[in-house]
Design an enzyme around this catalytic site. Structure first.
Site: not given
Ligand code: NAP
Length: 253
Positions: A148, A161
């Site tokens: 991130s 985080y």
């Molecule tokens: N959105 C942003 O602004 C942003 C920016 C920089 C980096 N990121 C990073 O991008 C990545 C994806 O996040 P996102 O933004 O796409 O958010 P998101 O839509 O909330 O996706 C998170 C995913 O992680 C899965 N997950 C959570 N706990 C889990 C577990 N114990 N086992 C297996 N899967 C699990 C969730 O699925 P289930 O709940 O179905 O398990 C979901 O598919 C993360 O690492 C986040 O830190 C996001």
């Protein structure tokens, strides 16, 4: 040619039930990769798998809690049996629970550290041997860790985080020294703000106000913007490693 540039490759995507993971699975499948979809919400994964298959792709939905070693190992066996040896791992599952540190929300700290750091390392441990095995056959092989902008940025209430993401970025840099010589590429993505469900889990009001306020004042990234660059990264010739990708909304400074 571009459309099928990932034909013959097997991709594992953690956190594939929403956001960046779901979009990346779609993009990889559209380019010909067979995709294994891992997350806890099987209904979401089944829906995505059906969509990919209807578009002519191959997908396998597996309910996996990546914090659970056994669950991960069982999934890895299923993937090897049903799809083949993975040569792409998108290490993406994550959670973001900001709050002022002095509020001592220790459960939230643990959830972030357990998932964003410990489970991410477990994923590498379980699929690392597949990546090196795939590379030995002469094809490209990729570990993509989703970090991130928080890995280097500083934001009030996001200390834990951001620390988990700094760990992932530095882990990735170090891993190149082990994986690179074995022809396994390591890439870390450091996205800025992306509109996904990540923010929906935030309970601290001032952090929520900051995130949802940003959505009103800036045009944030969509998951597809990140997925597009991930698909580009893993489809480069095998001697080309895009190792660190900072992808930000233009107006986020
Ligand atoms: N959105 C942003 O602004 C942003 C920016 C920089 C980096 N990121 C990073 O991008 C990545 C994806 O996040 P996102 O933004 O796409 O958010 P998101 O839509 O909330 O996706 C998170 C995913 O992680 C899965 N997950 C959570 N706990 C889990 C577990 N114990 N086992 C297996 N899967 C699990 C969730 O699925 P289930 O709940 O179905 O398990 C979901 O598919 C993360 O690492 C986040 O830190 C996001």
């Amino acid at each position: 040619m571009f459309e099928r540039s990932l034909a013959g490759r097997v991709a594992v995507v953690t956190g594939a039930s929403s956001g960046i993971g779901a979009a990346t699975a779609r993009f990889l499948a559209a380019r010909g990769a067979k995709v294994a979809l891992l997350a806890r919400r099987l209904d979401r994964l089944d829906g995505l798998a059906k969509e990919i298959i209807a578009d002519g792709g191959t997908a396998l939905a597996l309910a996996v809690d990546v914090t659970d070693q056994r669950s991960l190992e069982e999934a890895a066996s299923q993937i090897r049996m049903q799809l083949g040896v993975p040569s792409i791992v998108i290490n993406n599952a994550g959670v973001m629970l900001p709050s002022p540190l002095l509020e001592q929300r220790t459960e939230d700290w643990s959830r972030m550290i357990d998932l964003n750091v410990t489970a991410a390392v477990r994923v590498i441990g379980v699929f690392g041997p597949d990546l090196t095995k795939a590379a030995q056959t002469g094809i490209a092989s990729d570990l993509v860790n989703i970090s991130s902008s928080g890995a280097t940025g500083v934001f009030p209430n996001f200390a834990v985080y951001c620390a988990t993401k700094a760990a992932i970025s530095h882990l990735s840099r170090n891993l190149r020294t082990e994986f690179g010589p074995q022809n396994v590429r390591v890439s870390m993505f450091e996205p800025g703000l992306v509109v996904t469900e990540l923010a929906d889990h935030v309970t601290d009001q001032s952090s929520k106000d900051w995130i949802f306020g940003a959505r009103k004042t800036m045009e944030l990234l969509q998951s597809e913007d990140v997925a597009d660059v991930i698909a580009f990264t893993v489809s480069r010739p095998r001697h080309v490693n895009l190792q660190q990708i900072a992808i930000w909304p233009t107006t986020q400074v």
